[in-house]
Write an enzyme that holds these catalytic residues in place. Structure first.
Site, PDB file in Angstrom:
ATOM      1  N   ASN A   1       0.755  -2.629   5.323  1.00  0.00           N
ATOM      2  CA  ASN A   1      -0.018  -1.396   5.437  1.00  0.00           C
ATOM      3  C   ASN A   1      -1.244  -1.381   4.511  1.00  0.00           C
ATOM      4  OD1 ASN A   1      -0.361   1.690   5.717  1.00  0.00           O
ATOM      5  ND2 ASN A   1       0.112   1.432   3.541  1.00  0.00           N
TER       6      ASN A   1
ATOM      7  N   TYR B   1     -15.344  -3.441   9.001  1.00  0.00           N
ATOM      8  CA  TYR B   1     -13.995  -2.847   9.024  1.00  0.00           C
ATOM      9  C   TYR B   1     -13.375  -3.025  10.411  1.00  0.00           C
ATOM     10  CZ  TYR B   1     -10.128   0.442   8.869  1.00  0.00           C
ATOM     11  OH  TYR B   1      -8.872   1.007   8.950  1.00  0.00           O
TER      12      TYR B   1
ATOM     13  N   VAL C   1      -2.571  -7.470  -3.092  1.00  0.00           N
ATOM     14  CA  VAL C   1      -2.277  -8.345  -1.943  1.00  0.00           C
ATOM     15  C   VAL C   1      -3.354  -9.412  -1.725  1.00  0.00           C
ATOM     16  CG1 VAL C   1      -0.846  -6.625  -0.731  1.00  0.00           C
ATOM     17  CG2 VAL C   1      -3.301  -6.786  -0.209  1.00  0.00           C
TER      18      VAL C   1
ATOM     19  N   GLY D   1       0.836  -1.214   0.000  1.00  0.00           N
ATOM     20  CA  GLY D   1       0.000   0.000   0.000  1.00  0.00           C
ATOM     21  C   GLY D   1       0.862   1.251   0.000  1.00  0.00           C
ATOM     22  N   ALA D   2       1.933   1.204  -0.806  1.00  0.00           N
ATOM     23  CA  ALA D   2       2.889   2.320  -0.810  1.00  0.00           C
ATOM     24  C   ALA D   2       2.457   3.442  -1.748  1.00  0.00           C
ATOM     25  CB  ALA D   2       4.273   1.815  -1.201  1.00  0.00           C
TER      26      ALA D   2
ATOM     27  N   LYS E   1      -9.904  -5.068  11.611  1.00  0.00           N
ATOM     28  CA  LYS E   1      -8.777  -4.493  12.351  1.00  0.00           C
ATOM     29  C   LYS E   1      -8.626  -5.179  13.721  1.00  0.00           C
ATOM     30  CE  LYS E   1      -7.104  -1.770   9.228  1.00  0.00           C
ATOM     31  NZ  LYS E   1      -5.751  -1.982   8.678  1.00  0.00           N
TER      32      LYS E   1
ATOM     33  N   ARG F   1      -1.694   0.465  -8.080  1.00  0.00           N
ATOM     34  CA  ARG F   1      -1.607   1.599  -9.032  1.00  0.00           C
ATOM     35  C   ARG F   1      -0.148   1.870  -9.398  1.00  0.00           C
ATOM     36  NH1 ARG F   1      -4.983   5.901  -5.749  1.00  0.00           N
ATOM     37  NH2 ARG F   1      -3.918   4.754  -4.092  1.00  0.00           N
TER      38      ARG F   1
END
Ligand code: NDP
Length: 244
Positions: free
Chosen positions: A87, A153, A61, A10-11, A157, A36
C-alpha cells in the site's frame, strides 16, 4: 482471518491504517510498516488487540537492503506472511512533464514501483514454498486514466497494474493469489504529501466530489482477502459516485 499474518506497508496513515483496523478486528496478526515510527505506535495503541498480535517495522520501502533485512530478520513467529498489502505510495506535484521535478519523479518511482517490487520479491518466495498466500497491491484509477499533470504518478500506477497482472501469470500453478485494488479519490494525507504540505491546495482537490474514505477502500481489500481460497479477484476499481 484468525491469526493470519497480514503485512501492511504504509500503515502509518490513510488506507494502510484503515486496513490495520479492519484486519485487526477480524483477528489477524499484523506487521505494520512505515517510516514514521510514532504514527505506527499511535496506531498500535489505538487497536484493541493484544500487543503480541502486532509487530511494528520502521521501514523505508525504497531501501532494498533494508527491506531484505527486515524480512529476513522477522522473528520466527512472524515469518509466515499470509497476506502482503503493498500500500505504501505517494504522489508529488502536478506539473507538466517538460517542467517536472527530478526529485519528485524519483520519489514516486522508487516508492510506488520499486518499493512494491522489493517487498514482493522478498515475501512471495515464502508464500510459494508454503503453498499459501495473497498479494494485494494498491494501484489507482490513475493507472487506468491519465489526468493533466499526473504523468509520472499515473505512469507508476499503470506499472502497478502491469506488475500485478505479471505476478498473477508468474504464480499460475501455485495457490498464491494476486489482487490489484484501484481506488479513485480517497480523502487521506495523500493530497498534502502531493503538494508538499500545502493544506489549502490539498483541500481544493476534493472540491465538488464526495471522496471515498480510507475505510471504504479497506472494506474492499478485506472482501478480496476473505474469498474462498480458489477465488482470485484480479482487479477492483472503486470510485466516488461523483468522480468522472
Ligand atoms: P497517505 O499519505 O495517507 O498514506 C501513504 C502511506 O505510505 C503512509 O503510511 C506513508 O508512511 C507510506 N509511505 C510513503 N512512502 C513510504 C516509504 N518510502 N516507505 C514506507 N512507507 C511509505 O495516502 P493514502 O492512504 O491515500 O495512500 C495509500 C496508497 O493508496 C498509495 O499507494 C496511493 O498511491 C494509493 N491511492 C491513493 C488515492 C487517494 O486519493 N488518496 C487514490 C488511489 C490510490 P510514512 O510516511 O510514515 O512512511
Amino acid at each position: 482471518m484468525q491469526n493470519q499474518i497480514v503485512f501492511i506497508t504504509g500503515a502509518s496513515s490513510g488506507i494502510g491504517a484503515a486496513c490495520a483496523k479492519i484486519f485487526a478486528h477480524a483477528g489477524a496478526k499484523l506487521i505494520l510498516a512505515a517510516r514514521r515510527w510514532e504514527r505506527l505506535q499511535q496506531l498500535a495503541n489505538s487497536l484493541d488487540i493484544p500487543s503480541e498480535k502486532i509487530h511494528l517495522l520502521q521501514l523505508d520501502v525504497c531501501d532494498r537492503l533494508a527491506v531484505e533485512s527486515a524480512i529476513a530478520n522477522l522473528p520466527s513467529s512472524w515469518k509466515n506472511i499470509d497476506i502482503l498489502i503493498n500500500n505504501a505510495g505517494l504522489s508529488r506535484g502536478l506539473s507538466k512533464l517538460q517542467e517536472g521535478d527530478f526529485q519528485d519523479w524519483e520519489e514516486m518511482i522508487d516508492t510506488n514501483i520499486k518499493g512494491l517490487l522489493y517487498l514482493t520479491r522478498y515475501v512471495v518466495p515464502g508464500m510459494v514454498e508454503r503453498n499459501h498466500g495473497h498479494v494485494i497491491n494498491i494501484g489507482s484509477i490513475a493507472g487506468h486514466q491519465t489526468y493533466p499533470g499526473g504523468n509520472v504518478y499515473c505512469g507508476t500506477k499503470a506499472a502497478v497494474k502491469a506488475i500485478s497482472e505479471g505476478l498473477k501469470q508468474d504464480l499460475l500453478g501455485t495457490p498464491v493469489r494476486v489482487t490489484s485494488v484501484d481506488p479513485g479519490m480517497v480523502e487521506t494525507e495523500f493530497s498534502q504529501v502531493r503538494f508538499h504540505g500545502d493544506t489549502e491546495r490539498a483541500k481544493k482537490v476534493y472540491a465538488g466530489v464526495n471522496p471515498l474514505t480510507p475505510d471504504d477502500v479497506a472494506d474492499v481489500i478485506f472482501f478480496c482477502a476473505t474469498r474462498a481460497s480458489h477465488v482470485n479477484i484480479n482487479e477492483v476499481i472503486l470510485m466516488p459516485v461523483d468522480q468522472a
